[in-house]
Write a protein that holds these residues in place. Structure first.
Motif, PDB file in Angstrom:
ATOM      1  N   SER A   1       3.472   6.782   0.600  1.00 48.71           N
ATOM      2  CA  SER A   1       2.721   5.572   0.304  1.00 48.71           C
ATOM      3  C   SER A   1       2.212   4.942   1.591  1.00 48.71           C
ATOM      4  N   GLU A   2       1.116   4.226   1.475  1.00 47.79           N
ATOM      5  CA  GLU A   2       0.631   3.473   2.629  1.00 47.79           C
ATOM      6  C   GLU A   2       1.473   2.225   2.854  1.00 47.79           C
ATOM      7  N   LYS A   3       2.249   1.814   1.850  1.00 48.92           N
ATOM      8  CA  LYS A   3       3.009   0.571   1.913  1.00 48.92           C
ATOM      9  C   LYS A   3       4.331   0.704   2.664  1.00 48.92           C
ATOM     10  N   ARG A   4       4.853   1.920   2.775  1.00 50.97           N
ATOM     11  CA  ARG A   4       6.158   2.105   3.423  1.00 50.97           C
ATOM     12  C   ARG A   4       6.183   3.431   4.174  1.00 50.97           C
TER      13      ARG A   4
ATOM     14  N   HIS B   1       6.843   7.139   5.093  1.00 57.01           N
ATOM     15  CA  HIS B   1       6.985   8.337   4.267  1.00 57.01           C
ATOM     16  C   HIS B   1       8.391   8.909   4.432  1.00 57.01           C
TER      17      HIS B   1
ATOM     18  N   SER C   1       9.016   9.049  -0.904  1.00 58.11           N
ATOM     19  CA  SER C   1       8.183   7.871  -0.684  1.00 58.11           C
ATOM     20  C   SER C   1       6.954   8.293   0.096  1.00 58.11           C
TER      21      SER C   1
ATOM     22  N   ASP D   1       8.977   4.161  -8.053  1.00 60.27           N
ATOM     23  CA  ASP D   1       9.745   2.954  -7.702  1.00 60.27           C
ATOM     24  C   ASP D   1      11.187   3.082  -8.170  1.00 60.27           C
TER      25      ASP D   1
END
Length: 162
Positions: free
Chosen positions: A100-103, A105, A98, A146
């Motif tokens: 991502s800026e959303k979750r 790392h 993972s 995902d």
């Protein structure tokens, strides 16, 4: 794109690298050929997911991770292991990084038992991508990453075995 040929990331592999264990470009070529077969007759979906798949799968010829397998949705690193007394080329499987800026790392999950014989890597990836496509077509997973993140905690190598 018409073909995955030369689109799956791999390191230079054992043929050129002094610390390489396996010839990872050959494994990448096998993956590319199997993905092209998987999408025969489904050019629309292939075009929708092509770049995502090409950017999400990587193969390193040794544990050094030069192809960034530990930060990939689906990554592999080459090893040799005795199986039934025979030294065998295998790949360690890494699933669901993972980045991502959303979750938060996290590196891809792996386990010592998550290995496949090198000659089966193309079919293994095709099986993994086929299961992702089921989720993609059902609107449940937009990207291979995902999907890989969604299965990483319950991942079973046998679910994708050849």
């Amino acid at each position: 794109e018409d073909s995955f040929t030369r689109h799956i990331v791999s390191c230079i592999g054992a043929e050129l690298c002094p610390i390489g264990v396996l010839k990872s470009p050959i494994a990448a070529s096998s993956i590319e050929a199997e993905l092209d077969k998987l999408f025969e007759g489904d050019a629309v979906v292939k075009s929708e997911v092509f770049r995502n798949l090409a950017d999400s799968i990587s193969v390193s010829g040794c544990p050094s991770s030069c192809a960034r397998n530990q930060s990939s949705a689906l990554g592999f690193n080459g090893l040799k292991k005795k199986i039934d007394g025979v030294l065998t080329d295998i790949y360690q499987v890494h699933v669901g990084a993972s980045i991502s800026e959303k979750r938060a790392h996290q590196i891809a999950k792996t386990d010592a038992s998550w290995t496949i014989v090198a000659d089966t890597i193309g079919t293994f990836v095709s099986n993994f991508v086929a299961k992702f496509l089921e989720q993609y077509k059902a609107g449940k997973c937009a990207t291979l990453r995902d999907y890989a993140i969604s299965v990483r905690e319950e991942f079973s190598i046998e679910d994708y075995a050849c």
